[in-house]
Structure formats: structure tokens, C-alpha cells
Design a protein around this motif. Sequence first.
Motif, PDB file in Angstrom:
ATOM      1  N   ARG A 279       0.905  -1.168  -0.081  1.00  9.46           N
ATOM      2  CA  ARG A 279      -0.147  -0.054   0.079  1.00  9.46           C
ATOM      3  C   ARG A 279       0.686   1.177   0.213  1.00  9.46           C
ATOM      4  NH1 ARG A 279      -3.347  -3.914  -1.286  1.00  9.46           N
ATOM      5  NH2 ARG A 279      -5.018  -4.286  -0.074  1.00  9.46           N
TER       6      ARG A 279
ATOM      7  N   MET B 224     -15.281   2.920  -2.044  1.00  4.11           N
ATOM      8  CA  MET B 224     -15.351   1.304  -1.817  1.00  4.11           C
ATOM      9  C   MET B 224     -16.616   0.895  -0.931  1.00  4.11           C
ATOM     10  SD  MET B 224     -14.670  -1.654  -2.973  1.00  4.11           S
ATOM     11  CE  MET B 224     -13.079  -1.580  -3.747  1.00  4.11           C
TER      12      MET B 224
ATOM     13  N   HIS C 233      -8.642   1.092  -5.762  1.00  4.16           N
ATOM     14  CA  HIS C 233      -9.679   1.558  -4.935  1.00  4.16           C
ATOM     15  C   HIS C 233      -9.430   0.767  -3.473  1.00  4.16           C
ATOM     16  CE1 HIS C 233     -12.024   4.433  -6.940  1.00  4.16           C
ATOM     17  NE2 HIS C 233     -11.603   3.822  -8.111  1.00  4.16           N
ATOM     18  N   VAL C 234      -8.489  -0.368  -3.562  1.00  2.13           N
ATOM     19  CA  VAL C 234      -8.325  -1.068  -2.419  1.00  2.13           C
ATOM     20  C   VAL C 234      -6.978  -0.797  -1.749  1.00  2.13           C
ATOM     21  CG1 VAL C 234      -9.750  -3.316  -3.346  1.00  2.13           C
ATOM     22  CG2 VAL C 234      -7.412  -3.117  -3.701  1.00  2.13           C
ATOM     23  N   GLN C 235      -6.483   0.205  -2.233  1.00  5.67           N
ATOM     24  CA  GLN C 235      -4.981   0.469  -1.626  1.00  5.67           C
ATOM     25  C   GLN C 235      -5.103   1.530  -0.462  1.00  5.67           C
ATOM     26  OE1 GLN C 235      -2.236   1.174  -4.899  1.00  5.67           O
ATOM     27  NE2 GLN C 235      -2.679  -1.027  -5.651  1.00  5.67           N
TER      28      GLN C 235
ATOM     29  N   THR D  98     -19.812  -0.965  -2.822  1.00  4.11           N
ATOM     30  CA  THR D  98     -19.993  -2.441  -2.351  1.00  4.11           C
ATOM     31  C   THR D  98     -21.580  -2.523  -1.529  1.00  4.11           C
ATOM     32  OG1 THR D  98     -17.810  -2.858  -1.606  1.00  4.11           O
ATOM     33  CG2 THR D  98     -19.227  -4.120  -0.673  1.00  4.11           C
TER      34      THR D  98
ATOM     35  N   ASN E 286     -10.677  -1.527   2.574  1.00  2.00           N
ATOM     36  CA  ASN E 286     -11.340  -1.352   1.286  1.00  2.00           C
ATOM     37  C   ASN E 286     -11.085  -2.662   0.646  1.00  2.00           C
ATOM     38  OD1 ASN E 286     -12.608   1.051   1.446  1.00  2.00           O
ATOM     39  ND2 ASN E 286     -10.725   2.183   0.485  1.00  2.00           N
ATOM     40  N   MET E 287      -9.970  -3.442   0.980  1.00  2.00           N
ATOM     41  CA  MET E 287      -9.645  -4.507   0.550  1.00  2.00           C
ATOM     42  C   MET E 287     -10.517  -5.662   0.891  1.00  2.00           C
ATOM     43  SD  MET E 287      -7.877  -6.786  -1.712  1.00  2.00           S
ATOM     44  CE  MET E 287      -8.973  -8.101  -1.989  1.00  2.00           C
TER      45      MET E 287
ATOM     46  N   PHE F  39     -14.332  -5.134  -0.499  1.00  2.00           N
ATOM     47  CA  PHE F  39     -14.511  -5.775  -1.931  1.00  2.00           C
ATOM     48  C   PHE F  39     -14.304  -7.221  -1.710  1.00  2.00           C
ATOM     49  CE2 PHE F  39     -12.075  -7.331  -5.798  1.00  2.00           C
ATOM     50  CZ  PHE F  39     -12.937  -6.761  -6.653  1.00  2.00           C
TER      51      PHE F  39
ATOM     52  N   GLN G 273      -5.914  -1.895   5.045  1.00  2.00           N
ATOM     53  CA  GLN G 273      -6.676  -3.216   4.127  1.00  2.00           C
ATOM     54  C   GLN G 273      -8.240  -3.173   4.213  1.00  2.00           C
ATOM     55  OE1 GLN G 273      -4.961  -5.675   2.756  1.00  2.00           O
ATOM     56  NE2 GLN G 273      -3.027  -4.897   3.185  1.00  2.00           N
TER      57      GLN G 273
END
Length: 487
Positions: free
Chosen positions: A66, A171, A163-165, A175, A123-124, A127, A121
Motif C-alpha cells: 500500500r 469502496m 480503490h483497495v489500496q 459495495t 477497502n480490500m 471488496f 486493508q
Amino acid sequence: MDAPAAGDVWESEESGKPGKWAEVGSAGGCGAARSGVGRRPGGRIGAVLEWVLVAAGVVLLAVTPRPPMMGDGLARYQALLELLEAGRSPEMAYSLIGPLFATPLWMVGRWFGDPQPVLAQYNMLLFGLGLVALYLLLRRRMAGRLLRRFLLLLVAGSMVAVHVQDFYGEMFTATTVGVGLLAATLPGTRRPTRLAGWVAVVLGVANTPASLVALGLVVLVRCVRERRLRYLSAPLAAGALIAGEAWLRFGDPLHRAYVNNGGGETVMPYSGRPGFSYPLLLGVLAIVFSFGKGLLWFTPGLFLPARRWLAERDGAGRAGVGAVWSSWLVFVAGLVLVYASWWAWYGGLYWGPRFFLIAILPASLAMAVRLGAAEAGPWANLATLAAVALSVWGAANSLVFAQLWPWTCYDDDYYLEALCHFTPEFSPLWFPFVRMPDVAGPHRAALAGYALVLLWLVAPLLGRLARQAGTAIGGRRPALTWRNWRW
């Protein structure tokens, strides 16, 4: 167990409950036996490979280092710390609803001594949970191969990597609203599932107050289509939640933090004006067509026709998956209308059109549908090929080159920022070809993985195009024979 992959037809039931999958043979449309006669050889191996690609893509997104938090993501992170550690209501203009759901991660990070790497983490995790929810909701309502393609395109054929970083809020909204609309409106789902879906939609919209207009459009369409007014409760609840948060944090339920918000003056004629001051038509054109932020380039599947295909293969008709796809499109259209007149329609210093992350859902579903449309003509197949290739390249680019910036755009207090918005040379999609950096070994492996995904997805499409080209050339063979030419 996955539904049949090729030549699938959905047998709808008058009761509105989920139907049964029936296989249709390729010769003359005769029904095949349910014992598996007519299934494509090697289908099980292909299914396993596709699941491996999905899993590998998720792992790659999760383990990618990240970058430092920045912009709105950093502001949300600091606001969460101020609330949880200092017990003060932060002055941040953005909603705290999305960050508050990251509280368990903050607790884990505090236990390890530093919450920031854990919260990075968040947003990860959102997702990943969204992918699981999509699979559980669609596994009995969609052909297995179509569902796997859909999920694979979300992982390796969308702009989700960037967007997951970080800790940005898009996000959470994408979602909750995307999965929530699916859970709330699919036929045959249980009442608790539908209720949970609407709750998720309300939370996601409240997290991004500008999306209230988009939800209003979705609800209006459903009210007119089904002649039911109860759907109006969703935007009313979201509006009440937005007002309630503003009241608790600022003492004013009508508090508008963006009224006097504006950027600096640049070479652009409408720069420096605060609030919703950008000309609406110019904003729509920029959001759709600009080379650096345009949806046409970053989510090209959004513009592929898929309604008829879904209507033919979705037995619940307009109330099934096809209707959800339409709702996603309407929501995206509502976001475009809202942000088109916002002075920062481009989303600031960020890779791609970040306000429209939810567009990856209808875009990926449309591409998955068109990849399996064996009846499509050559021009439609070429459009699908271009959309898939561009989407996979955008996915690879957002993972490998997201930190590659043409700083010419941002010198002199952002005076030439529009170069990065409107010109292909400075677009993040094409700038790596203008100034290709050294690519490290892990990134080379990632690019190779994306190339493998692209090859797997478009190989059948290339075969169809080759056959169609052969047929076209065969029909024009007399014109290509040199003996038939005269002086």
C-alpha cells in the motif's frame, strides 16, 4: 454446484420463485438430457481454472504493498482516530458512516501497536466480502460460467485495484449499494435478505450524500414499474440518516460542508468557482468522454448492450438480474448528473474516475454477458473485444502504474491540471507508454497474469471473429480473385 455453462436457458416459474436450469443442445435447439449430455467437454477444467484466476487475482490485490495514505483517505483515517482515540467529533466534511465500520480493524491495529497498516486493508476487506455476497446471491440465478466471468472481470478487468489500496470512501458506497440493490430486488430472496439489502443501500448512500439523487432515480424507476410507493422509504431513510449525522456532528441537520468548497484558478475557464458551478453539459461530456477520467475508457463495458441477452436468459424477466443491471446503470447515471456540475467532477489527484466506482458492476456484467453471446455479429464482437481488452489493461495499469504521475499537470499550483483530464498523452491509461518506467519483477509477473486473464477471456471471442471473418471473405472470394479483374 454451478449451473450449466453453454447454451443455458432459464425456466421461469409463474410463482416468481427461482426456476430451474435446463440445457439446450446446440443442434436445432433440442433439449438435452439432464444427465449432462451436451455439456462442453473440458468445462469442469475451465471452471477450476477460472476460480483459480479469481482467487489469484484477489490474493494479488491483497498482498500488493500500500502507498502512504493521501487525500480524502487520509482525512477519513485521521477523523476516525480523532473520534475513537480522542473522543472528539471531527470537523471533517465527509461522512463518518463508512469509516465507523472499520472500528474492529482499528482495534486490531491498536493491539499490534499501529492501526494504519491494518486500516489500509479496509477497502480490500470490503471488496472481498462484496465478491462473496455476489456469489452467494447469484450462484443459483445465473449460469456458472457467466458468474465466474463476472467475478473474474471485477477482480482483473476493472479499476478496483487502486480503490483497495487506501482508505477512501467510494469502496464502502459501491459495495453496500451495489450488493444491497442486488439483495433487495432479486426475486425469490427471503424477507430478511431483502431488508438487509435495503439497509446496506441506505448506509452506502448516507456515506456519500451526493448519491442520494442517484438512489432517488433508482427508486423512482421501481415505483413507476411496479406501481408501489413503499420504495420511497429507502431515500427517505437515507436522507434522515444524512441529516441526523449532520445534526450530531455540526448541530445543523441541513449543514452543507461543500457550499464554499472550491479549487484554485487554472487554465480552464470555469476554475476557481466553489460548489456546483461547473456547466452541466460540459461536465457530462467530460465524465463520459475525457481521456483521463472518462467512463468510456475506464469502464467501457458500461456502454455495451446487454439488456436483451439478460432478458432472454434471466427467467425472472425484468424483475431479475437484468433489472438489477438496469438499476446499477440508473444509479451510475444519477451520479453522473450530480457530479457533472461539481467543480471537482474529476475526483482530484486520483487515478481514474473515483466517484463512479460502482460502475464496475454493470460494466463487468455486460462484458461477461457479451463474451458468451454466440449469436452476436462481427461488429458487436469487435466492440466486446475492445471493451474487455481496455478493461483488463486498465486493471493492470491501476495496480502497476497507479503511482506514476505526469507532474507537468500539477506544477504551478495545478495550473495545467486539465492536461491530465483531457489529453491522451497525460491520461493514466496511456502515460506509461509515453514515459515507461522500469518495471520490477513482481510487477512483471502481475502484468503477465493480467495478460493470461485477457487471453483466457477473449480466446472464444477471437475464434468467433475468425469464423465470421472467414465467412465474410468466402462470400467475397470472386472479388478477391485476380483473374476476375480487368484493366
